[in-house]
Write a protein that holds these residues in place. Structure first.
Motif, PDB file in Angstrom:
ATOM      1  N   PRO A 253       0.727  -1.306  -0.034  1.00  0.00           N
ATOM      2  CA  PRO A 253       0.096  -0.144   0.019  1.00  0.00           C
ATOM      3  C   PRO A 253       0.809   1.261  -0.027  1.00  0.00           C
ATOM      4  CG  PRO A 253       0.294  -1.091   2.104  1.00  0.00           C
ATOM      5  CD  PRO A 253       0.969  -1.982   1.246  1.00  0.00           C
ATOM      6  N   PRO A 254       0.367   2.395  -0.372  1.00  0.00           N
ATOM      7  CA  PRO A 254       1.055   3.862  -0.293  1.00  0.00           C
ATOM      8  C   PRO A 254       1.599   3.855   1.268  1.00  0.00           C
ATOM      9  CG  PRO A 254      -0.851   3.955  -1.213  1.00  0.00           C
ATOM     10  CD  PRO A 254      -1.073   2.555  -0.804  1.00  0.00           C
ATOM     11  N   PRO A 255       2.828   4.324   1.345  1.00  0.00           N
ATOM     12  CA  PRO A 255       3.633   4.651   2.517  1.00  0.00           C
ATOM     13  C   PRO A 255       2.731   5.495   3.567  1.00  0.00           C
ATOM     14  CG  PRO A 255       4.750   5.746   0.897  1.00  0.00           C
ATOM     15  CD  PRO A 255       3.741   4.865   0.293  1.00  0.00           C
ATOM     16  N   GLY A 256       2.610   5.190   4.566  1.00  0.00           N
ATOM     17  CA  GLY A 256       1.939   5.911   5.730  1.00  0.00           C
ATOM     18  C   GLY A 256       2.944   6.939   6.375  1.00  0.00           C
ATOM     19  N   ASP A 257       2.674   7.551   7.541  1.00  0.00           N
ATOM     20  CA  ASP A 257       3.314   8.393   8.147  1.00  0.00           C
ATOM     21  C   ASP A 257       4.727   7.897   8.682  1.00  0.00           C
ATOM     22  OD1 ASP A 257       3.887  11.062   9.770  1.00  0.00           O
ATOM     23  OD2 ASP A 257       3.843   9.767  11.599  1.00  0.00           O
ATOM     24  N   GLY A 258       5.788   8.609   8.258  1.00  0.00           N
ATOM     25  CA  GLY A 258       7.185   8.212   8.416  1.00  0.00           C
ATOM     26  C   GLY A 258       7.557   6.724   7.692  1.00  0.00           C
ATOM     27  N   GLU A 259       6.929   6.434   6.632  1.00  0.00           N
ATOM     28  CA  GLU A 259       7.454   5.291   5.733  1.00  0.00           C
ATOM     29  C   GLU A 259       7.668   5.694   4.503  1.00  0.00           C
ATOM     30  OE1 GLU A 259       4.382   1.970   7.780  1.00  0.00           O
ATOM     31  OE2 GLU A 259       3.709   2.922   6.027  1.00  0.00           O
ATOM     32  N   VAL A 260       8.414   4.788   3.895  1.00  0.00           N
ATOM     33  CA  VAL A 260       9.210   4.737   2.395  1.00  0.00           C
ATOM     34  C   VAL A 260       8.707   3.653   1.844  1.00  0.00           C
ATOM     35  CG1 VAL A 260      11.142   5.338   1.187  1.00  0.00           C
ATOM     36  CG2 VAL A 260      10.941   6.398   3.538  1.00  0.00           C
ATOM     37  N   LEU A 261       8.139   3.746   0.561  1.00  0.00           N
ATOM     38  CA  LEU A 261       8.095   2.846  -0.733  1.00  0.00           C
ATOM     39  C   LEU A 261       9.227   2.803  -1.438  1.00  0.00           C
ATOM     40  CD1 LEU A 261       6.287   0.374  -2.001  1.00  0.00           C
ATOM     41  CD2 LEU A 261       5.354   2.532  -3.399  1.00  0.00           C
ATOM     42  N   ILE A 262       9.964   1.493  -1.457  1.00  0.00           N
ATOM     43  CA  ILE A 262      11.203   1.200  -2.235  1.00  0.00           C
ATOM     44  C   ILE A 262      10.979   0.276  -3.120  1.00  0.00           C
ATOM     45  CG2 ILE A 262      13.553   0.581  -2.116  1.00  0.00           C
ATOM     46  CD1 ILE A 262      13.550   1.665   0.932  1.00  0.00           C
ATOM     47  N   ALA A 263      11.687   0.442  -4.378  1.00  0.00           N
ATOM     48  CA  ALA A 263      11.715  -0.511  -5.500  1.00  0.00           C
ATOM     49  C   ALA A 263      12.902  -1.102  -5.513  1.00  0.00           C
ATOM     50  CB  ALA A 263      11.710   0.082  -7.061  1.00  0.00           C
ATOM     51  N   VAL A 264      12.994  -2.360  -4.992  1.00  0.00           N
ATOM     52  CA  VAL A 264      14.300  -2.996  -4.652  1.00  0.00           C
ATOM     53  C   VAL A 264      15.097  -3.503  -5.760  1.00  0.00           C
ATOM     54  CG1 VAL A 264      15.208  -5.155  -3.516  1.00  0.00           C
ATOM     55  CG2 VAL A 264      13.197  -3.948  -2.657  1.00  0.00           C
ATOM     56  N   LYS A 265      16.415  -3.279  -5.856  1.00  0.00           N
ATOM     57  CA  LYS A 265      17.308  -3.530  -6.888  1.00  0.00           C
ATOM     58  C   LYS A 265      18.136  -4.632  -6.607  1.00  0.00           C
ATOM     59  CE  LYS A 265      16.175  -0.118  -9.748  1.00  0.00           C
ATOM     60  NZ  LYS A 265      15.554  -0.237 -10.933  1.00  0.00           N
ATOM     61  N   ALA A 266      18.652  -5.008  -5.326  1.00  0.00           N
ATOM     62  CA  ALA A 266      19.357  -5.940  -4.763  1.00  0.00           C
ATOM     63  C   ALA A 266      19.510  -6.182  -3.486  1.00  0.00           C
ATOM     64  CB  ALA A 266      21.144  -5.502  -5.437  1.00  0.00           C
ATOM     65  N   CYS A 267      19.560  -7.301  -2.997  1.00  0.00           N
ATOM     66  CA  CYS A 267      19.538  -7.974  -1.479  1.00  0.00           C
ATOM     67  C   CYS A 267      20.901  -8.504  -1.103  1.00  0.00           C
ATOM     68  CB  CYS A 267      18.291  -8.741  -1.314  1.00  0.00           C
ATOM     69  SG  CYS A 267      16.638  -8.026  -2.185  1.00  0.00           S
ATOM     70  N   GLY A 268      21.302  -8.205  -0.094  1.00  0.00           N
ATOM     71  CA  GLY A 268      22.331  -9.096   0.625  1.00  0.00           C
ATOM     72  C   GLY A 268      21.984 -10.238   1.349  1.00  0.00           C
ATOM     73  N   ILE A 269      22.774 -11.156   1.440  1.00  0.00           N
ATOM     74  CA  ILE A 269      22.408 -12.570   2.082  1.00  0.00           C
ATOM     75  C   ILE A 269      23.433 -12.551   3.353  1.00  0.00           C
ATOM     76  CG2 ILE A 269      22.386 -14.976   2.211  1.00  0.00           C
ATOM     77  CD1 ILE A 269      21.540 -14.831  -0.697  1.00  0.00           C
ATOM     78  N   ASN A 270      22.851 -12.797   4.659  1.00  0.00           N
ATOM     79  CA  ASN A 270      23.740 -12.757   5.613  1.00  0.00           C
ATOM     80  C   ASN A 270      23.452 -14.240   6.462  1.00  0.00           C
ATOM     81  OD1 ASN A 270      24.596  -9.945   6.118  1.00  0.00           O
ATOM     82  ND2 ASN A 270      22.432  -9.933   5.683  1.00  0.00           N
ATOM     83  N   PHE A 271      24.154 -14.633   7.271  1.00  0.00           N
ATOM     84  CA  PHE A 271      24.297 -16.043   8.005  1.00  0.00           C
ATOM     85  C   PHE A 271      23.034 -16.160   8.703  1.00  0.00           C
ATOM     86  CE2 PHE A 271      24.955 -19.612  10.624  1.00  0.00           C
ATOM     87  CZ  PHE A 271      25.370 -20.533   9.594  1.00  0.00           C
TER      88      PHE A 271
END
Length: 418
Positions: free
Chosen positions: A40-58
Motif C-alpha cells: 500500500p502507499p507509505p504511511g506516516d514516516g514510511e518509505v516505498l522502495i523499488a528493490v534492486k539488490a538484496c544482501g544475504i547474511n548467515f
C-alpha cells in the motif's frame, strides 16, 4: 506477510515478486519464489522502495532452518538488507526525495535499507529510520551488502572493542561478509596484528590481507600462543560453541571477548537432524561462563546483536546507528573500504545463493536480485556461471546502476526468467 491468502503463484499487474519462507506439511521450512500484492502507499514516516539488490547474511540461513529467535511464523518474507530507489514517501519524511531526473526519466533517491525481515521482495514499505541515501559512486550491489557487515564490524572494532595501535586482534570466518569488513577496517589501525580463522581453500586470497591465518576446524590455540604468549587483546566471535571457551582462554590481561553471532548453532551438515542437534549442543556450552573467573583474570565479555537493535532499539539507538552508517559512507568515499560481492543470483536461485554460505564457498557477500540484470555483460571480472541468473565475481563492481532497466522492461526482456 502473515498469510498464504496474500501470496499466490498467479502473476497480475498489481503483483510483485518476492521470496517467502513457508512450512511444508512435514514441518520442514523451505524458500519459495512467489508473488504478492503490491504494498500500500507509505504511511506516516514510511518509505516505498523499488528493490534492486538484496544482501544475504548467515542469519538468513538460520531463518531458513528455523533457528533464529523471534522469527515470524511462516509464511513470511525474509531478508534484512537491500538497496533500491525511492518510489514514494509518506508524511514526515524529509531526508529523502522521489522526483529528481536521471537518464531521461524521473526517479527517486538511491538508497540502502536495513529492516528486520521483508527485504527480499520487488517492492517494500519500511520505516524511514534505517533508509539511507547512498553515495553516487556506490552501486546497488555494493549498497545491498554494506549495512549489516560494515555497521557490525565498525561497532565491534571501534565502539565496543576500542582497538588501539600495537594490539592484537583475532576473529573468525575471515572470508565472510563481516570478516572482510573487519579485515578492511582493521587496516585503519596502525601496527595492529591481525589473526583470523577461515576455511583453508580461502587462504590464498586472504593471506595477503591478514598476518596469521588458521584453519578453524583444527584447534588453533597453541599456534596462537606461540605467536603471542601474552595473549590477544580483542577476540571477535561469530561462531560461539567451542570458540567461546578458546577465545576466553586466549585473552590477555584486560582483554575483551565479544560474541556477535552463533554460527555453530547450525552444523554444516544441515541435511540431517543430528548435525543441527550437535551444533545446538556445542552452542549451549556458552552458558558455563563464570563471572568470578572474569573478575579474577581481569577479562571482559560482551555481546552485540545488530538485528535485535533494529527491533528493540530506542530513538537514541537509531540515531547512534545512523551516525555510524554515515561514518562508513565517508570511509567508502575516501576509498578506505569497499564492499566485496562474491556472486550474484536471481530470486529464483535463492537456494543456491544460501548454499554458498552453508558450504563456506563465499569470499565477501552474496547478492540476490529480483530480475535478471539486462546489463550483466558490464560486470567486471565475471566468471561464467552455469545458470542464466547467476554470476560469480571477484570484483565489487556492478552494472551502471543508473542505466538499469525498470522491472517492467526486464519482464519483457528475452533474458528474463519470467
Amino acid at each position: 506477510m502473515t498469510s498464504n491468502d496474500n501470496m499466490t503463484n498467479t502473476n497480475t499487474s498489481v503483483d510483485i515478486k518476492c521470496i517467502i519462507v513457508q512450512q511444508t506439511f512435514t514441518g520442514k521450512r523451505e524458500l519459495k519464489v512467489t508473488t504478492a500484492p503490491k504494498p500500500p502507499p507509505p504511511g506516516d514516516g514510511e518509505v516505498l522502495i523499488a528493490v534492486k539488490a538484496c544482501g544475504i547474511n548467515f542469519n538468513d540461513v538460520l531463518v531458513r532452518y528455523g533457528l533464529l529467535e523471534e522469527s515470524p511464523r511462516p509464511p513470511f518474507i525474509p531478508g534484512f538488507e537491500c538497496s533500491g530507489e525511492i518510489l514514494d514517501i509518506g508524511t514526515n519524511v524529509t531526508h529523502l526525495d522521489v522526483s529528481f531526473k536521471s537518464s531521461e526519466r524521473f526517479r527517486g533517491d538511491r538508497v540502502l535499507v536495513l529492516t528486520r525481515f521483508s527485504a527480499w521482495a520487488e517492492q517494500i514499505v519500511v520505516k524511514k529510520d534505517f533508509v539511507f541515501k547512498i553515495p553516487k559512486e556506490m552501486t546497488f550491489r555494493e549498497a545491498a551488502v554494506l549495512p549489516i557487515a560494515y555497521l557490525t564490524a565498525y561497532i565491534l572494532l571501534f565502539e565496543i572493542g576500542n582497538i588501539k595501535p600495537g594490539q592484537t586482534l583475532l576473529f573468525h570466518s575471515a572470508g565472510g561478509g563481516v570478516g572482510v569488513a573487519l579485515t578492511q577496517l582493521s587496516k585503519l589501525v596502525p601496527n595492529l596484528t591481525i589473526m583470523a580463522t577461515a576455511s583453508p581453500h580461502k587462504f590464498d586470497v586472504l593471506r595477503a590481507h591478514i598476518h596469521y591465518l588458521f584453519e578453524h576446524d583444527i584447534d588453533y590455540t597453541e599456534d596462537i600462543r606461540k605467536i603471542t604468549p601474552e595473549g590477544i587483546d580483542l577476540v571477535l566471535d561469530c561462531m560461539a560453541g567451542d570458540d567461546c571457551e578458546r577465545g576466553l582462554d586466549l585473552l590477555k590481561f584486560n582483554g575483551k571477548y565479544v560474541m556477535y553471532g552463533t554460527s555453530s548453532l547450525l552444523s554444516w551438515d544441515v541435511k540431517n537432524l543430528f548435525g543441527i542437534t550437535k551444533g545446538m549442543t556445542n552452542w549451549w556450552q556458552n552458558d558455563k561462563i563464570s563471572c568470578l573467573r572474569l573478575f579474577q583474570d581481569s577479562k571482559s565479555i560482551h555481546g552485540f546483536n545488530l538485528i535485535q537493535l533494529l527491533q528493540y532499539g530506542s530513538n537514541d539507538t537509531r540515531r547512534y546507528l545512523s551516525d555510524i552508517m554515515h561514518k562508513v559512507f565517508l570511509l567508502y568515499k575516501e576509498g578506505k573500504i569497499k564492499p566485496v560481492v562474491d556472486s550474484v543470483f536471481t530470486f529464483e536461485d535463492v537456494n543456491s545463493a544460501l548454499g554458498k554460505l552453508i558450504e563456506r564457498k563465499n569470499i565477501g557477500k552474496v547478492v540476490i536480485e529480483p530480475f535478471v540484470n539486462a546489463k550483466a555483460e558490464k560486470v567486471k571480472k565475471v566468471k561464467a556461471g552455469g545458470a542464466s541468473g547467476h554470476q560469480d565475481s571477484s570484483s565489487t563492481s556492478g552494472p551502471d546502476d543508473d542505466d538499469e532497466k525498470d522491472p517492467e522492461e526486464v519482464r519483457r526482456s528475452p533474458t528474463s526468467n519470467q
